[in-house]
Write an enzyme that holds these catalytic residues in place. Structure first.
Site, PDB file in Angstrom:
ATOM      1  CG  LEU A   1      -1.821  -1.228   1.383  1.00  0.00           C
ATOM      2  CD1 LEU A   1      -2.657  -1.115   2.654  1.00  0.00           C
ATOM      3  CD2 LEU A   1      -2.726  -1.399   0.170  1.00  0.00           C
TER       4      LEU A   1
ATOM      5  CB  THR B   1      10.090  -3.929   1.664  1.00  0.00           C
ATOM      6  OG1 THR B   1       9.481  -4.694   2.710  1.00  0.00           O
ATOM      7  CG2 THR B   1       9.611  -4.443   0.313  1.00  0.00           C
TER       8      THR B   1
ATOM      9  CE  LYS C   1      12.129  -3.470   5.455  1.00  0.00           C
ATOM     10  NZ  LYS C   1      11.181  -3.317   6.548  1.00  0.00           N
TER      11      LYS C   1
ATOM     12  CG  ASP D   1      10.658  -0.439   8.683  1.00  0.00           C
ATOM     13  OD1 ASP D   1       9.648  -0.020   8.088  1.00  0.00           O
ATOM     14  OD2 ASP D   1      11.476  -1.223   8.156  1.00  0.00           O
TER      15      ASP D   1
ATOM     16  N   GLY E   1       7.770 -11.827  18.765  1.00  0.00           N
ATOM     17  CA  GLY E   1       8.179 -11.727  17.354  1.00  0.00           C
ATOM     18  C   GLY E   1       9.532 -11.060  17.234  1.00  0.00           C
TER      19      GLY E   1
ATOM     20  N   GLY F   1      11.856  -9.079  11.107  1.00  0.00           N
ATOM     21  CA  GLY F   1      12.208  -7.740  10.642  1.00  0.00           C
ATOM     22  C   GLY F   1      11.452  -6.659  11.396  1.00  0.00           C
ATOM     23  CB  ALA F   2       7.861  -6.153  12.147  1.00  0.00           C
TER      24      ALA F   2
ATOM     25  CB  VAL G   1       3.683  -4.738  14.041  1.00  0.00           C
ATOM     26  CG1 VAL G   1       4.551  -4.273  15.190  1.00  0.00           C
ATOM     27  CG2 VAL G   1       3.842  -6.197  13.782  1.00  0.00           C
TER      28      VAL G   1
HETATM   29  P1  NAD Z   1       9.135 -12.216   9.980  1.00  0.00           P
HETATM   30  O1  NAD Z   1       8.686 -13.449   9.308  1.00  0.00           O
HETATM   31  O2  NAD Z   1      10.452 -11.587   9.661  1.00  0.00           O
HETATM   32  O3  NAD Z   1       9.140 -12.485  11.581  1.00  0.00           O
HETATM   33  C1  NAD Z   1       8.046 -13.005  12.276  1.00  0.00           C
HETATM   34  C2  NAD Z   1       8.574 -13.718  13.530  1.00  0.00           C
HETATM   35  O4  NAD Z   1       7.450 -14.132  14.305  1.00  0.00           O
HETATM   36  C3  NAD Z   1       9.367 -14.996  13.219  1.00  0.00           C
HETATM   37  O5  NAD Z   1      10.608 -14.930  13.889  1.00  0.00           O
HETATM   38  C4  NAD Z   1       8.479 -16.134  13.747  1.00  0.00           C
HETATM   39  O6  NAD Z   1       9.224 -17.204  14.278  1.00  0.00           O
HETATM   40  C5  NAD Z   1       7.693 -15.424  14.842  1.00  0.00           C
HETATM   41  N1  NAD Z   1       6.399 -16.022  15.155  1.00  0.00           N
HETATM   42  C6  NAD Z   1       5.397 -16.300  14.291  1.00  0.00           C
HETATM   43  N2  NAD Z   1       4.322 -16.765  14.951  1.00  0.00           N
HETATM   44  C7  NAD Z   1       4.664 -16.784  16.277  1.00  0.00           C
HETATM   45  C8  NAD Z   1       3.970 -17.146  17.465  1.00  0.00           C
HETATM   46  N3  NAD Z   1       2.708 -17.580  17.427  1.00  0.00           N
HETATM   47  N4  NAD Z   1       4.620 -17.051  18.641  1.00  0.00           N
HETATM   48  C9  NAD Z   1       5.907 -16.611  18.688  1.00  0.00           C
HETATM   49  N5  NAD Z   1       6.600 -16.225  17.586  1.00  0.00           N
HETATM   50  C10 NAD Z   1       5.987 -16.309  16.402  1.00  0.00           C
HETATM   51  O7  NAD Z   1       7.955 -11.173   9.784  1.00  0.00           O
HETATM   52  P2  NAD Z   1       8.045  -9.577   9.914  1.00  0.00           P
HETATM   53  O8  NAD Z   1       8.540  -8.993   8.660  1.00  0.00           O
HETATM   54  O9  NAD Z   1       8.732  -9.238  11.188  1.00  0.00           O
HETATM   55  O10 NAD Z   1       6.495  -9.205  10.006  1.00  0.00           O
HETATM   56  C11 NAD Z   1       5.692  -9.582  11.103  1.00  0.00           C
HETATM   57  C12 NAD Z   1       4.344  -8.910  10.967  1.00  0.00           C
HETATM   58  O11 NAD Z   1       4.510  -7.504  11.037  1.00  0.00           O
HETATM   59  C13 NAD Z   1       3.627  -9.176   9.632  1.00  0.00           C
HETATM   60  O12 NAD Z   1       2.268  -9.361   9.897  1.00  0.00           O
HETATM   61  C14 NAD Z   1       3.827  -7.900   8.854  1.00  0.00           C
HETATM   62  O13 NAD Z   1       2.763  -7.641   7.971  1.00  0.00           O
HETATM   63  C15 NAD Z   1       3.808  -6.884   9.983  1.00  0.00           C
HETATM   64  N6  NAD Z   1       4.527  -5.647   9.653  1.00  0.00           N
HETATM   65  C16 NAD Z   1       3.880  -4.488   9.890  1.00  0.00           C
HETATM   66  C17 NAD Z   1       4.515  -3.304   9.613  1.00  0.00           C
HETATM   67  C18 NAD Z   1       3.781  -2.019   9.850  1.00  0.00           C
HETATM   68  O14 NAD Z   1       4.220  -1.005   9.302  1.00  0.00           O
HETATM   69  N7  NAD Z   1       2.716  -2.009  10.644  1.00  0.00           N
HETATM   70  C19 NAD Z   1       5.813  -3.286   9.118  1.00  0.00           C
HETATM   71  C20 NAD Z   1       6.466  -4.514   8.912  1.00  0.00           C
HETATM   72  C21 NAD Z   1       5.804  -5.691   9.187  1.00  0.00           C
END
Ligand code: NAD
Length: 292
Positions: A18, A69, A73, A109, A133, A136-137, A227
């Site tokens: 988006l 992204t 990154k 971020d 978590g 990356g986020a 997030v």
């Molecule tokens: P990622 O795959 O890099 O990391 C996710 C982590 O969560 C992994 O290490 C995984 O092992 C862990 N995980 C998953 N389910 C779990 C659970 N039930 N219990 C414990 N750990 C768990 O993903 P990411 O890039 O960090 O993104 C995570 C979320 O953040 C996504 O939904 C993404 O859309 C969102 N996000 C939002 C923004 C924003 O601007 N709001 C920005 C980036 C990412």
């Protein structure tokens, strides 16, 4: 109209992003001739190995800047002349600015999460925070919380080694804080005396329905920051509201990372509330289309 501004987003599988719409619509509303292109590695048959060429081409073609992204990154850092101090400490860049021939990396971020947090949960106690978590986020969020004087941060991930790596890296950057990792099985104990919970896993998205945190662990005096922003309202946020907790949705982080990048690209302060309303509109429309 002023000079045209051309920016872009480099990443893999970015068709649904988006961010291009957030930038272009706000650019037009600011009276700019603003174009924001998707540079999709998958569509181009490219990989992160092609980043030096893509970044150089964007600069040579007169782009003002790029957002970066997944999965680029970290890899993009090799392509830059300069790094903003926080991006260097975090080891991740999501915004690249072409400034008088120099290529400079930033990270919006963490500033995006931080500004959304300050705005959405003013006065929240942050001494003891549990973060779920470590992807990356999660890295951006842990950095933002640590700069907000969180004294005790525990990072939980079911990939335990990932949680440990992030906690160790943050502990080096913020030696005055206590930053540890833990297993999801420890959540009940960890949350007992926490001020807040930050959720940074994909749980709650349409593809990952449900919540990573049992509702029974939530309390009125435990704020919850999310997030996930697709959907804007998640099962976790609903459960937290149900017990009377203060909550913060993930939409603001998505908007403020774009707000901070827009300012870097144009030198103009965008209208964050207007961009948030636009994001809400885009996500709601997506949700309606999904149920059709
Ligand atoms: P990622 O795959 O890099 O990391 C996710 C982590 O969560 C992994 O290490 C995984 O092992 C862990 N995980 C998953 N389910 C779990 C659970 N039930 N219990 C414990 N750990 C768990 O993903 P990411 O890039 O960090 O993104 C995570 C979320 O953040 C996504 O939904 C993404 O859309 C969102 N996000 C939002 C923004 C924003 O601007 N709001 C920005 C980036 C990412």
């Amino acid at each position: 109209m002023t000079d045209s501004v051309v920016c872009g987003l480099i990443g893999a599988g970015i068709g649904p992003s988006l961010t291009p719409s957030l930038h272009e619509v706000e650019g037009a509303r600011q009276g700019l001739d603003y174009t924001y292109r998707r540079i999709d590695l998958d569509q181009l048959g490219s990989t992160v190995a092609d980043l030096p060429r893509l970044v150089r081409d964007a600069r040579d073609l007169g782009f003002r800047g790029l957002n970066i992204t997944h999965p680029a990154k970290q890899a993009v850092i090799e392509c830059l002349d300069e790094l903003a101090p926080d991006a260097a400490r975090l080891g991740a860049v999501n915004t690249v600015l072409f400034d008088e021939g120099r290529t400079i990396g930033y990270n919006t971020d963490w500033t995006g999460f931080g500004r959304n947090f300050d705005r959405g949960l003013p006065g929240a106690r942050v001494d003891r925070v549990v973060q779920l978590g470590a992807g990356g986020a999660g890295a951006a969020v842990a950095y933002a919380m640590s700069t907000r004087e969180t004294r005790n941060l525990v990072i939980v991930d079911y990939e335990r080694a990932r949680a440990r790596r992030l906690a160790d890296a943050m502990a080096v950057l913020f030696p005055a804080a206590r930053i540890d990792s833990a297993d999801p099985a420890d959540l009940p104990e960890l949350l007992t005396d926490a001020n807040g919970l930050v959720h940074a896993t994909p749980m709650g998205m349409a593809e990952h329905p449900g919540s990573a945190v049992p509702a029974a662990l939530l309390r009125p005096d435990l704020w919850v920051a999310e997030v996930v922003y697709r959907p804007l309202d998640t099962e976790l946020l609903r459960a937290a509201r149900n017990v009377g907790a203060r909550t913060l949705g993930g939409g603001g982080m998505a908007v403020y990372q774009a707000v901070d990048a827009f300012r870097l690209f144009t030198g103009i302060e965008p209208d964050a509330d207007r961009m948030y309303a636009h994001l809400t509109d885009l996500v709601r429309r997506e949700e309606l289309e999904a149920v059709r």
